[in-house]
Design a protein around this motif. Structure first.
Motif, PDB file in Angstrom:
ATOM      1  N   VAL A 199      32.128  61.294  35.658  1.00  0.00           N
ATOM      2  CA  VAL A 199      30.692  61.140  35.895  1.00  0.00           C
ATOM      3  C   VAL A 199      30.080  62.504  36.160  1.00  0.00           C
ATOM      4  N   LYS A 200      29.037  62.815  35.410  1.00  0.00           N
ATOM      5  CA  LYS A 200      28.377  64.112  35.555  1.00  0.00           C
ATOM      6  C   LYS A 200      27.786  64.260  36.955  1.00  0.00           C
ATOM      7  N   GLY A 201      28.021  65.409  37.554  1.00  0.00           N
ATOM      8  CA  GLY A 201      27.493  65.679  38.891  1.00  0.00           C
ATOM      9  C   GLY A 201      28.484  65.392  39.996  1.00  0.00           C
ATOM     10  N   ILE A 202      29.540  64.621  39.702  1.00  0.00           N
ATOM     11  CA  ILE A 202      30.575  64.333  40.702  1.00  0.00           C
ATOM     12  C   ILE A 202      31.706  65.330  40.531  1.00  0.00           C
ATOM     13  N   THR A 203      32.087  65.953  41.615  1.00  0.00           N
ATOM     14  CA  THR A 203      33.168  66.932  41.600  1.00  0.00           C
ATOM     15  C   THR A 203      34.225  66.532  42.622  1.00  0.00           C
ATOM     16  N   PRO A 204      35.434  67.061  42.503  1.00  0.00           N
ATOM     17  CA  PRO A 204      36.459  66.778  43.517  1.00  0.00           C
ATOM     18  C   PRO A 204      35.998  67.163  44.921  1.00  0.00           C
TER      19      PRO A 204
END
Length: 330
Positions: A199-204
């Motif tokens: 999902v774009k915008g979600i990072t670890p």
């Protein structure tokens, strides 16, 4: 003439007898190796799998999840490492790409695997990594050594970044090939999130702030052709969960992925055909030619000794001429 022929045959007998162990114990360890420029890909499929919908954060049943694995030999990197390693080195740049039934990416994990071209032992050098994280592998990955033995091996798991035993479970027949069956179980282990999220915008990093963690377990199975050390078939019973944190809305855990991953049929056929042809090449150096030359040397030696014996056999004495009878005088 017989004596000259005997000496020539004896010379050839010694030559072929000496060539037999030379091929097996000198030429084979140097000639049998993985080419540095090898490229291979494999498609695995999990039918009827469970997959997390990151839009609703709920697990849903899907018809199929596809995993595409590629391994590309990096010749330039291998040559650079060989300058200091002092041995033949192979560098594989790998990518494991997972996509759902709609073709959208689920995860994308790159990997660099550096190993000895002859023994398949890992070689530690700058650039060795999984998903951008530096690692120091112990044990094999992707491929077993040439002339695989009936024993347990240490196998590197890319998800946990750890090495664990993979157990020899027996000898089987797989599509006309004698293979060794190996199995490894990775218990539930906390693992990092992929650097590239679906999902774009979600990072670890943003997920970590919620307190949610990722867990993983698998049962890994390989059917390995022992002469080449190449797996002709593989599958995994793979499960991933997200646990705890505010991201789950008060739930303890949710399934991120669960499925029985198997090689696709067309890739099984291609792999079996490739392994059969490579198997013949390895057997030429380890069995066919050494034993053939040794047998030829024995035959030539026997023929040489036979000719020598015939050459020394004394000639049969010629029968004495009978004296003519003298006339009888009265």
């Amino acid at each position: 003439m017989r004596r000259k022929a005997s000496l020539v045959l004896l010379a050839f007998a010694v030559f072929f007898a000496a060539l037999s162990p030379l091929l097996r114990y000198y030429a084979y360890p140097r000639l049998a190796k993985i080419p540095a420029d090898q490229y291979q890909d494999m498609v695995l499929v999990a039918k009827g799998a469970t997959l997390l919908d990151y839009g609703t954060m709920k697990a849903r049943w899907v018809s199929e999840v596809t995993i595409v694995q590629t391994l590309k030999g990096n010749v330039e990197a291998s040559q650079q490492i060989e300058k200091t390693a002092g041995r033949d080195v192979v560098v594989w740049d790998g990518l494991s790409y997972v996509q759902g039934p709609d073709g959208k990416m689920v995860s994308r994990i790159p990997e660099r695997y550096i190993f000895d071209a002859h023994s398949q032992d890992p070689v530690h050098a700058t650039g060795e990594m999984v998903d951008g994280d530096p690692v120091k592998r112990d044990g094999i990955e992707f491929k077993w050594p040439f002339l695989t033995q009936k024993r347990d091996y240490e196998y590197f798991d890319a998800q946990t970044r750890t090495t664990n035993p993979i157990h020899y479970k027996g000898t089987q027949n797989f599509r006309g090939l004698k293979v060794y069956y190996f199995e490894q179980t990775i218990p539930w282990t906390k693992v990092p999130f992929p650097k590239t999220m679906p999902v774009k915008g979600i990072t670890p990093e943003s997920v970590a702030k919620t307190g949610t963690t990722r867990w993983y377990t698998t049962v890994r199975r390989f059917w390995v052709e022992p002469v080449t050390g190449a797996p002709v078939y593989g599958e995994e019973i793979h499960k991933e969960e997200l646990r705890g944190g505010t991201l789950l809305g008060g739930r303890d855990k949710v399934t991120a992925f669960a499925g029985h991953v198997k090689m696709r049929e067309d890739y099984i056929e291609h792999t079996v055909d490739l392994v059969k042809s490579n198997r013949t090449l390895v057997l030429l150096l380890t069995s066919y030619l050494p034993w053939g030359f040794l047998t030829l040397g024995v035959v030539l030696l026997a023929l040489s000794l036979w000719l020598e014996a015939r050459g020394r056999r004394p000639a049969d004495p010629e029968p004495a001429e009978s004296a003519a009878p003298e006339p009888v005088s009265a």
